[in-house]
Design an enzyme around this catalytic site. Structure first.
Site, PDB file in Angstrom:
ATOM      1  CE1 TYR A 151      -4.112  -1.919   5.133  1.00  0.00           C
ATOM      2  CE2 TYR A 151      -3.305   0.310   4.287  1.00  0.00           C
ATOM      3  CZ  TYR A 151      -3.795  -1.004   4.123  1.00  0.00           C
ATOM      4  OH  TYR A 151      -3.776  -1.296   2.849  1.00  0.00           O
TER       5      TYR A 151
ATOM      6  CB  THR B 222      -0.836   0.019   1.260  1.00  0.00           C
ATOM      7  OG1 THR B 222      -1.388   1.343   1.474  1.00  0.00           O
ATOM      8  CG2 THR B 222      -0.067  -0.130   2.641  1.00  0.00           C
TER       9      THR B 222
END
Ligand code: UDP
Length: 326
Positions: free
Chosen positions: A140, A116
């Site tokens: 995250y 990501t």
């Protein structure tokens, strides 16, 4: 090829399974169905199991000889990761480590990893290249960053080679409206806006209007899920030619603000839903846009759907179908 797709019942994974299936690959999906759906698996067979379950994984890997693993299974909600970090480190990091270990134990040497843009944190320069410092600003991003580190070290120490694709903001849906974002508690901007247009939510909150951006709202690089899947197919092809492990950004190289996206959603749906300006959401960088030169140059990736209108139209068709209004 015989390919194991973890998270293949989820939003992005299910598009990968569709494309692999359509190209005649043999697909096995490994998914605990915590946020995925059995009916989203259009090809291959589904093994309903958890990546925390090493016994289940060992059994599967001993019966099937996989040529590659594509690891999509993960939690993806940034502000939830801030509130519940252990959940993210457990599922995104520890379970990925289990999977890598299973690959090593069973001689599977080709690995695709869904990473990501959140690994960059607050980028110092935009567009952000793969060489930029990796300083995530939420659990995250850290959970994905840590898996990238594992892959780098494992690849150095063994025959395993990987491609890590750093996704920017993935949106849109299958052109034939068979697949899309299905999760009922979806938090992503385009999905939430469309569900507000459908009347499933009272209003759309804009999280933060005081960012240092042209209109004060955050800027993101929205990429259509099918362009992203094509990047995975090219990455698989790259690894099957014996090329070395590599990291690639997946984005279009330009961004839209939250206000611009909301306006476009109103235009596409022709519905003027309620919009509320709200405070900042925790863990959000102000601008994140990909430098996508590397993937274009090295994998020959040529995006086909670099068009916010198309992205939103496909997502809108899907939402209408999902909620029985099409
Ligand atoms: N956002 C918003 N309202 C929403 C959902 C998202 O204003 O209901 C904003 C969010 O703060 C961020 C951008 O939209 O600036 C994209 O957020 P999203 O959750 O879609 O993806 P992320 O960039 O967090 O992966």
């Amino acid at each position: 090829m015989k390919i194991l797709v973890t998270g293949g019942a989820g939003y992005i994974g299910s598009h990968m399974v569709r494309t692999l299936g359509e190209s005649g690959h043999d697909v096995v999906v490994y998914d605990n169905l915590s946020t995925g759906f059995r009916e989203s698996v259009l090809y291959g067979r589904l093994v309903k199991a958890d990546l925390a379950d090493m016994t289940a994984m060992d059994e599967l890997f001993s019966h099937e000889k996989f040529d590659a693993v594509a690891h999509f299974a993960a939690h993806i909600v940034v502000d939830e990761s801030v509130r519940e970090p252990v959940k993210y480190y457990r599922n995104n990091f520890s379970n990925a480590l289990n999977l890598v270990e299973a690959c090593l134990r069973h001689g599977v040497n080709t690995f695709l990893f869904s990473s990501t843009a959140a690994v960059y944190g607050m980028p110092v320069a935009v567009p952000v290249s793969e060489e930029a410092p990796l300083v995530p600003i939420n659990p995250y991003g850290w959970s994905k960053r840590m898996v990238e580190q594992v892959l780098q070290d494992v690849s150095h120490a063994s025959g395993l080679r990987y491609v890590s694709l750093r996704y920017f903001n993935v949106a849109g849906a299958d052109a034939e409206t068979r697949l899309g974002q299905k999760y009922k508690d979806a938090t992503h901007l385009i999905t939430v806006s469309l569900r507000t247009a459908l009347g499933l939510r009272k209003e759309l909150n804009i999280f933060g209007t005081d960012y240092d951006t042209p209109d004060g709202t955050c800027v993101r690089d929205y990429i259509h899920v099918d362009d992203l899947i094509n990047a995975h197919i090219l990455a698989l092809d790259y690894l099957s030619k014996g090329k070395p492990s590599r990291v690639f950004n997946c984005g279009y190289g330009h961004g839209y603000s939250v206000r611009e996206v909301v306006e476009k959603v109103k235009q596409v749906t022709e519905i003027d839903f309620a919009v509320q300006e709200a405070g900042r959401r925790e863990g959000d960088p102000s601008v994140i846009v990909a430098d996508s030169d590397r993937i274009k140059r090295e994998l020959g990736w040529m995006p086909k759907y670099d068009d916010l209108d198309y992205i939103i139209r496909t997502a809108w068709a899907w939402e209408q179908k999902l909620h029985g209004t099409l």
